[in-house]
Write a protein that holds these residues in place. Sequence first.
Motif, PDB file in Angstrom:
ATOM      1  N   ALA A 225       0.789  -0.920  -0.017  1.00 18.42           N
ATOM      2  CA  ALA A 225       0.279  -0.089  -0.232  1.00 18.42           C
ATOM      3  C   ALA A 225       1.209   1.357  -0.189  1.00 18.42           C
ATOM      4  O   ALA A 225       0.404   2.531  -0.750  1.00 18.42           O
ATOM      5  CB  ALA A 225      -1.146  -0.241   1.330  1.00 18.42           C
ATOM      6  N   LEU A 226       1.499   1.039   0.793  1.00 20.01           N
ATOM      7  CA  LEU A 226       2.624   2.267   1.186  1.00 20.01           C
ATOM      8  C   LEU A 226       3.148   2.518  -0.746  1.00 20.01           C
ATOM      9  O   LEU A 226       3.929   3.397  -0.855  1.00 20.01           O
ATOM     10  CB  LEU A 226       4.078   2.792   1.992  1.00 20.01           C
ATOM     11  CG  LEU A 226       3.081   2.191   3.173  1.00 20.01           C
ATOM     12  CD1 LEU A 226       4.181   1.201   4.272  1.00 20.01           C
ATOM     13  CD2 LEU A 226       2.703   3.738   3.369  1.00 20.01           C
ATOM     14  N   LYS A 227       3.970   1.717  -0.945  1.00 17.10           N
ATOM     15  CA  LYS A 227       4.359   1.628  -2.777  1.00 17.10           C
ATOM     16  C   LYS A 227       3.730   2.148  -3.453  1.00 17.10           C
ATOM     17  O   LYS A 227       3.921   2.491  -3.668  1.00 17.10           O
ATOM     18  CB  LYS A 227       5.176   0.370  -2.779  1.00 17.10           C
ATOM     19  CG  LYS A 227       6.245  -0.181  -4.330  1.00 17.10           C
ATOM     20  CD  LYS A 227       7.642   0.579  -3.896  1.00 17.10           C
ATOM     21  CE  LYS A 227       8.624   0.188  -4.965  1.00 17.10           C
ATOM     22  NZ  LYS A 227       9.740   0.951  -5.039  1.00 17.10           N
ATOM     23  N   VAL A 228       2.125   1.511  -3.820  1.00 18.90           N
ATOM     24  CA  VAL A 228       1.525   2.325  -4.536  1.00 18.90           C
ATOM     25  C   VAL A 228       1.393   3.447  -4.164  1.00 18.90           C
ATOM     26  O   VAL A 228       0.422   4.552  -5.089  1.00 18.90           O
ATOM     27  CB  VAL A 228      -0.084   1.628  -4.651  1.00 18.90           C
ATOM     28  CG1 VAL A 228      -1.088   2.060  -5.055  1.00 18.90           C
ATOM     29  CG2 VAL A 228       0.365   0.229  -4.608  1.00 18.90           C
ATOM     30  N   ASN A 229       1.312   4.776  -2.639  1.00 17.53           N
ATOM     31  CA  ASN A 229       0.487   5.439  -2.451  1.00 17.53           C
ATOM     32  C   ASN A 229       1.616   6.626  -2.318  1.00 17.53           C
ATOM     33  O   ASN A 229       1.654   7.426  -2.354  1.00 17.53           O
ATOM     34  CB  ASN A 229       0.010   5.633  -1.752  1.00 17.53           C
ATOM     35  CG  ASN A 229      -1.043   5.034  -1.308  1.00 17.53           C
ATOM     36  OD1 ASN A 229      -1.877   4.543  -2.509  1.00 17.53           O
ATOM     37  ND2 ASN A 229      -1.835   4.428   0.049  1.00 17.53           N
ATOM     38  N   GLY A 230       3.330   5.725  -2.654  1.00 13.13           N
ATOM     39  CA  GLY A 230       4.398   6.443  -3.399  1.00 13.13           C
ATOM     40  C   GLY A 230       4.885   6.791  -1.888  1.00 13.13           C
ATOM     41  O   GLY A 230       6.391   7.691  -1.484  1.00 13.13           O
ATOM     42  N   ASN A 231       5.211   6.178  -0.705  1.00  9.73           N
ATOM     43  CA  ASN A 231       5.062   6.849   0.570  1.00  9.73           C
ATOM     44  C   ASN A 231       6.381   6.551   0.607  1.00  9.73           C
ATOM     45  O   ASN A 231       7.208   6.479   1.614  1.00  9.73           O
ATOM     46  CB  ASN A 231       4.555   6.309   2.174  1.00  9.73           C
ATOM     47  CG  ASN A 231       3.103   6.893   1.813  1.00  9.73           C
ATOM     48  OD1 ASN A 231       1.554   6.551   1.357  1.00  9.73           O
ATOM     49  ND2 ASN A 231       2.539   8.011   2.533  1.00  9.73           N
ATOM     50  N   ILE A 232       6.751   5.525   0.265  1.00  7.37           N
ATOM     51  CA  ILE A 232       8.553   4.647   0.112  1.00  7.37           C
ATOM     52  C   ILE A 232       8.632   4.048  -1.700  1.00  7.37           C
ATOM     53  O   ILE A 232       7.382   4.460  -1.757  1.00  7.37           O
ATOM     54  CB  ILE A 232       8.059   3.196   0.908  1.00  7.37           C
ATOM     55  CG1 ILE A 232       7.120   2.213   0.577  1.00  7.37           C
ATOM     56  CG2 ILE A 232       7.975   3.402   2.106  1.00  7.37           C
ATOM     57  CD1 ILE A 232       7.693   0.843   1.151  1.00  7.37           C
ATOM     58  N   LYS A 233       9.885   4.515  -1.520  1.00  8.13           N
ATOM     59  CA  LYS A 233      10.566   4.721  -3.054  1.00  8.13           C
ATOM     60  C   LYS A 233      11.264   3.274  -2.960  1.00  8.13           C
ATOM     61  O   LYS A 233      11.951   2.133  -2.058  1.00  8.13           O
ATOM     62  CB  LYS A 233      11.571   6.081  -3.041  1.00  8.13           C
ATOM     63  CG  LYS A 233      11.333   7.050  -2.958  1.00  8.13           C
ATOM     64  CD  LYS A 233       9.871   6.905  -3.910  1.00  8.13           C
ATOM     65  CE  LYS A 233       9.708   8.893  -3.054  1.00  8.13           C
ATOM     66  NZ  LYS A 233       8.227   9.154  -4.735  1.00  8.13           N
TER      67      LYS A 233
END
Length: 233
Positions: A225-233
């Motif tokens: 989810a964080l990856k999809v939302n750009g919160n982590i690279k």
Amino acid sequence: MKVAIIPARGGSKRIPRKNIKLFCGKPMIAWSIEAVLKSDCFDRIIVSTDDEEIAEVARQHGAEVPFIRPDELSDDFTGTIPVTKHAIEWLEEQGQVVSEVMCIYSTAPFVQPKIIIEAYNQWHSSQANYCFTATNYAAPIQRAFKLTVDKRAEMFYPKLFNARSQDLEEAYHDAGQFYWGKPDAFKRLEPVFSRDSSPYILPRYLVQDIDTPDDWVLAELLYQALKVNGNIK
């Protein structure tokens, strides 16, 4: 010389082969190694393990495994600091001058290179022995309770039952990701949680314990989810 040390023993009980189990398509330890490599902070990246399979996976992803950790530092009771101390002293015995150390866990897929760098800068500015990742508790710890032997509730701080949440002091806990530290502090086995440390505060969404199979599933879902939302690279 700046050194990253990644402890990764082979005897995980609750999640067998945890350090090299695939997490979102990569061996778990690969995420830590890649974050360290991308930070471009280190002269050497060393994995301390007692397990030849873990050692091979670590090498495949860009880390060194110049020694096999001794049995006396590979049981269920040996802490992170003695393992880091051993790695530092091994390097010094080889004639290496270790100036700065970061111990990073092999099960830290949410670590980001920029956080490693920012924590390093904070550590230097603070002149503390250590800088480690931490986050705040979701609820006031002063309102916590325990279960008695007869399955009843008993508050740890009963005098604070009627206190408003906003009036209670915020509390923090170790995020379990990495620890920048002075080599001498590790060698003296100085405790991390003290006034000689400077916590780097992470948002709670970047912190997830991975100690049980349920934790693992939750961590993978959170990472995706964080990856999809750009919160982590």
